[in-house]
Design a protein around this motif. Structure first.
Motif, mmCIF file in Angstrom:
data_model
loop_
_atom_site.group_PDB
_atom_site.id
_atom_site.type_symbol
_atom_site.label_atom_id
_atom_site.label_comp_id
_atom_site.label_asym_id
_atom_site.label_seq_id
_atom_site.Cartn_x
_atom_site.Cartn_y
_atom_site.Cartn_z
ATOM 1 N N GLN A 236 -4.831 6.729 0.377
ATOM 2 C CA GLN A 236 -4.229 5.530 -0.193
ATOM 3 C C GLN A 236 -4.242 5.633 -1.732
ATOM 4 O OE1 GLN A 236 -5.906 1.919 1.276
ATOM 5 N NE2 GLN A 236 -4.517 0.598 0.149
ATOM 6 N N TYR B 2 0.557 5.561 0.579
ATOM 7 C CA TYR B 2 -0.277 6.654 1.053
ATOM 8 C C TYR B 2 0.409 7.985 0.798
ATOM 9 C CZ TYR B 2 -2.890 3.085 3.620
ATOM 10 O OH TYR B 2 -3.650 1.993 3.955
ATOM 11 N N GLU C 134 0.842 -1.180 0.000
ATOM 12 C CA GLU C 134 0.000 0.000 0.000
ATOM 13 C C GLU C 134 0.888 1.244 0.000
ATOM 14 O OE1 GLU C 134 -2.687 -0.266 3.322
ATOM 15 O OE2 GLU C 134 -3.341 -2.292 2.791
#
Length: 379
Positions: free
Chosen positions: A374, A369, A367
């Motif tokens: 995100q 950010y 992931e």
């Protein structure tokens, strides 16, 4: 971990990544890089295709902030702005400019000086009109070896009093850059940094890429004026330019970040730049005294995060997890199936981090950010 910060990424040169690593810098520029830049002006769909790929790849490899050179086309530069904004990446974006090349036969690769200054000003205004807090404009003269006195004077006028506008320029990338630059800029017998200071373009808003052949006097002046340097080790070695002695900059207290300089390097991943910076420093240490300190992995990681934010002047916002900063971050999984990393039960969290930095790739970055949003999700 904090997001990675790529302080020198040639978006327009991305199509050459991995196909032109056998040529010296000037041969590569004239035969590959600059002719490719002309394609963007003629075919805006080409810009969309390339920039979509490079932004996706950059984010996928954990780059939360990128300092993009979009090439000489103002239309293509604005397309890059739209694509970056859509993906939610933090970015500084500049239209490259050049109006002189040493040697004949390259007029078709150049810009008209006045038109280049006007189009740069137009791009800056267009970016600012979008009022996107994550995207900032950038002055981007190619180098003092490829721009005239008139162009640099024009950029100085754009920069004057404009305290939020930063400038990135390639300096001392080859051994004869200083001599060539002095010939173009009035035979002043100045150092590269002296020439920039003469234009009023050496300050805490100046980003100096490469810097392989900067002298001790240059480094002192960079420190004095609080400018920053971008280390591009993969590109420097791929183009036979040289190996930058990064330790001199760090010992002098100069702000330093890392760049992929993709196109002349093969990779858009800052993890590869981290690895190259360590290997380049170790190779250089073989020529030094026994007490020479080559670059440690922890230092290289700092350059790819907090160091880059310091060079860009955004270390109050990003680059670390200090309270009050914006959340630019990566979620890393070293146990991802199919990745190159193996961590064993007796090994520590520090071992796992080292393995990611030296073995990991986009498969381990689950992931991403930026400012708490995100922008990459697990596949």
């Amino acid at each position: 971990m904090p997001g990675l910060i790529d302080v020198h990424l040639n978006a327009a040169h991305y199509p050459m990544a991995g196909i032109s690593s056998t040529l010296p810098l000037w041969d590569w520029l004239k035969s590959h890089a600059w002719p490719t830049e002309k394609l963007y002006e003629d075919d805006i769909s080409f810009a969309d295709q390339v920039f979509q790929k490079v932004v996706e790849r950059s984010i996928g490899n954990g780059t939360t902030t990128a300092c993009y050179d979009a090439g000489i086309s103002s239309k293509a530069t604005i397309r890059l702005v739209h694509i970056v904004e859509k993906h939610g990446q933090r970015a500084f974006i500049g239209k490259s400019s050049r109006d002189v090349i040493d040697g004949g036969g390259y007029r078709h690769l150049l810009e008209d000086t006045d038109e280049a200054i006007e189009s740069t000003e137009s791009v800056i205004k267009e970016i600012r009109s979008k009022d996107c807090p994550l995207v900032s404009p950038l002055l981007s003269p190619s180098s003092l070896s490829t721009v005239t006195m008139e162009m640099m004077s024009g950029f100085a006028r754009l920069s004057e009093g404009n305290t939020s506008l930063r400038m990135q320029i390639r300096v001392a990338q080859t051994e004869n850059d200083e001599e060539t630059a002095n010939g173009i800029h009035g035979n002043r017998s100045e150092t590269i940094t002296g020439l920039l200071r003469g234009y009023g373009l050496l300050s805490d808003r100046t980003i100096l890429s490469h810097g392989i052949f900067l002298s001790d006097d240059d480094i002192s002046l960079i420190k004095e004026e609080r400018a920053g340097v971008v280390h591009c080790p993969t590109s420097d070695m791929s183009t036979y330019s040289g190996v930058c002695d990064l330790r001199k900059f760090l010992d002098a207290g100069v702000k330093v970040g890392l760049g992929t300089d993709v196109g002349s390097s093969h990779s858009v991943s800052l993890l590869d730049s981290i690895r190259s910076s360590i290997l380049a420093s170790k190779a250089l240490s073989f020529q030094k005294t026994q007490d020479y300190e080559s670059l440690a992995l922890e230092e290289a990681f700092m350059l790819a995060t907090l160091g880059g934010s310091q060079v860009l002047g955004i270390d109050d916002k990003v680059g670390s997890f200090n309270p009050g900063k914006e959340f630019d971050a990566l979620l890393v999984d070293v146990s991802q199936e199919g990745s190159r990393i193996d961590v064993f039960p007796h090994q520590t969290a520090k071992d796992a981090i080292h393995k990611f930095l030296l073995l990991g790739d986009d498969r381990n970055i689950k992931e991403v950010y930026v400012a708490g949003q995100q922008i990459k999700k697990p596949t």
